[in-house]
Design an enzyme around this catalytic site. Sequence first.
Site, PDB file in Angstrom:
ATOM      1  N   ILE A 113       5.094  -3.355   4.420  1.00 50.36           N
ATOM      2  CA  ILE A 113       6.102  -3.872   5.360  1.00 50.36           C
ATOM      3  C   ILE A 113       7.020  -2.759   5.825  1.00 50.36           C
ATOM      4  O   ILE A 113       8.172  -2.989   6.169  1.00 50.36           O
ATOM      5  CB  ILE A 113       6.943  -5.007   4.723  1.00 50.36           C
ATOM      6  CG1 ILE A 113       7.508  -4.588   3.372  1.00 50.36           C
ATOM      7  CG2 ILE A 113       6.126  -6.280   4.629  1.00 50.36           C
ATOM      8  CD1 ILE A 113       8.547  -5.550   2.845  1.00 50.36           C
ATOM      9  N   ILE A 168       3.476 -10.251   2.863  1.00 49.95           N
ATOM     10  CA  ILE A 168       2.796 -11.295   2.071  1.00 49.95           C
ATOM     11  C   ILE A 168       3.612 -12.593   2.087  1.00 49.95           C
ATOM     12  O   ILE A 168       3.136 -13.640   1.660  1.00 49.95           O
ATOM     13  CB  ILE A 168       2.561 -10.844   0.614  1.00 49.95           C
ATOM     14  CG1 ILE A 168       3.895 -10.547  -0.088  1.00 49.95           C
ATOM     15  CG2 ILE A 168       1.632  -9.658   0.553  1.00 49.95           C
ATOM     16  CD1 ILE A 168       3.770 -10.415  -1.584  1.00 49.95           C
ATOM     17  N   GLY A 218       0.780  -1.236   0.000  1.00 49.74           N
ATOM     18  CA  GLY A 218       0.000   0.000   0.000  1.00 49.74           C
ATOM     19  C   GLY A 218       0.810   1.285   0.000  1.00 49.74           C
ATOM     20  O   GLY A 218       0.267   2.363  -0.264  1.00 49.74           O
ATOM     21  N   TYR A 229      10.276  -9.289 -13.577  1.00 55.05           N
ATOM     22  CA  TYR A 229       9.006  -8.609 -13.294  1.00 55.05           C
ATOM     23  C   TYR A 229       7.941  -9.065 -14.293  1.00 55.05           C
ATOM     24  O   TYR A 229       6.856  -9.517 -13.917  1.00 55.05           O
ATOM     25  CB  TYR A 229       9.235  -7.108 -13.402  1.00 55.05           C
ATOM     26  CG  TYR A 229       8.021  -6.229 -13.354  1.00 55.05           C
ATOM     27  CD1 TYR A 229       7.697  -5.425 -14.451  1.00 55.05           C
ATOM     28  CD2 TYR A 229       7.213  -6.161 -12.230  1.00 55.05           C
ATOM     29  CE1 TYR A 229       6.605  -4.584 -14.413  1.00 55.05           C
ATOM     30  CE2 TYR A 229       6.120  -5.318 -12.185  1.00 55.05           C
ATOM     31  CZ  TYR A 229       5.824  -4.533 -13.285  1.00 55.05           C
ATOM     32  OH  TYR A 229       4.738  -3.693 -13.249  1.00 55.05           O
ATOM     33  N   GLY A 235       3.344   1.932  -1.999  1.00 54.84           N
ATOM     34  CA  GLY A 235       3.966   2.161  -3.306  1.00 54.84           C
ATOM     35  C   GLY A 235       3.301   3.333  -4.005  1.00 54.84           C
ATOM     36  O   GLY A 235       2.595   4.143  -3.390  1.00 54.84           O
TER      37      GLY A 235
HETATM   38  C1  VAH Z   1       7.556  -0.294 -14.485  1.00 56.04           C
HETATM   39  N1  VAH Z   1       5.977   1.433 -13.774  1.00 56.04           N
HETATM   40  O1  VAH Z   1       8.062   0.550 -15.200  1.00 56.04           O
HETATM   41  C2  VAH Z   1       6.163   0.007 -13.913  1.00 56.04           C
HETATM   42  C3  VAH Z   1       5.119  -0.471 -14.862  1.00 56.04           C
HETATM   43  C4  VAH Z   1       4.331  -0.395 -17.174  1.00 56.04           C
HETATM   44  C5  VAH Z   1       5.413  -0.061 -16.294  1.00 56.04           C
HETATM   45  O2  VAH Z   1       4.915  -1.817 -14.763  1.00 56.04           O
HETATM   46  O3  VAH Z   1       8.120  -1.331 -14.221  1.00 56.04           O
END
Ligand code: VAH
Length: 317
Positions: A33, A51, A7, A139, A9
């Site tokens: 956290i 989490i 929350g 990611y 971020g």
């Molecule tokens: C990133 N702001 O740059 C994030 C997002 C679409 C970009 O996922 O990693």
Amino acid sequence: RVLITGGLGQLGVGLAGLLRKRFGRDSVILSDIRKPPAHVFCSGPFIYADILDYKKLHEIVVNHRITWLFHYSALLSAVGEANVPLAKAVNITGLHNILEVAAKYNVRLFVPSTIGAFGPTSPRNHTPDFSIQRPRTIYGVSKVHAELMGEYYYHRYGLDFRCLRYPGIISADSQPGGGTTDYAVQIFHAAVKNNRFECNLKASTRLPMMYIDDCLRATLEVMEAPSECLSIRTYNISAVSFTPEELAQVLCKYVPEFQITYRVDPLRQAIADSWPMSLDDSTARKDWGWKHDFDLPGLVRTMLSFQGFSTRVAHAN
Ligand code: VAH
């Protein structure tokens, strides 16, 4: 009641504000956290929640009678590449914990995905909801996994899983979390502070972007949509697509002396070059009436009219 993880971020505090207006201040619990700044504590319930602490998650969902969960904990693209073991733990193991708890207690679950869930072999213009997804960041890989696992839990266990692929999100009163699109937020602060900005992406790098109010409204709208309206569970949403030079041109209308220079970060440039330049979000527009409110001039005007930026807009009008 609603729980928001991650929350603190870029999006969590804004989302909590929107949901508290809609459902009441004490119906929305923000969590992270780390310790929030005082004004966040005053704005509504906050709890420490990790989490990766599986047992504690059960306790939180049961004791606080959580019925909706917005799962924002994640390491974003650039920070994830700098710490892959942590990105795997948070973005994958953490996601698994959330899915288990949500399915067990019949919690409606929102997990954000991203344009970063596409990769260099995906079509880069008007990328459809269903397309090749071979991202090259941990990611992106973890977010494709989140999409697939969420849809598996939906079909196998009936979990009410809902997911939006966010573009780069632009906000004035919150900092981005170490992504590739962060330049589009930092440029505003730099423009107002000292009329110039050194951009870490090439001038011609086109990326899908969205103002935070559009993003948060889309998130609430898809969560409130009747389940039978949702023909799919993971939607593209988009608003605008622009390059650093296009953004700088619009900024110069308000900050005439603004100068942009470029010092490309090879890691972020490689990530940006592997992402779509624009998304096809027609399914979201058809299924649950999605439409964006902020185009590029509107986004720039709104960003610059935030406190601290307001002197500029006065000049421009
Ligand atoms: C990133 N702001 O740059 C994030 C997002 C679409 C970009 O996922 O990693």
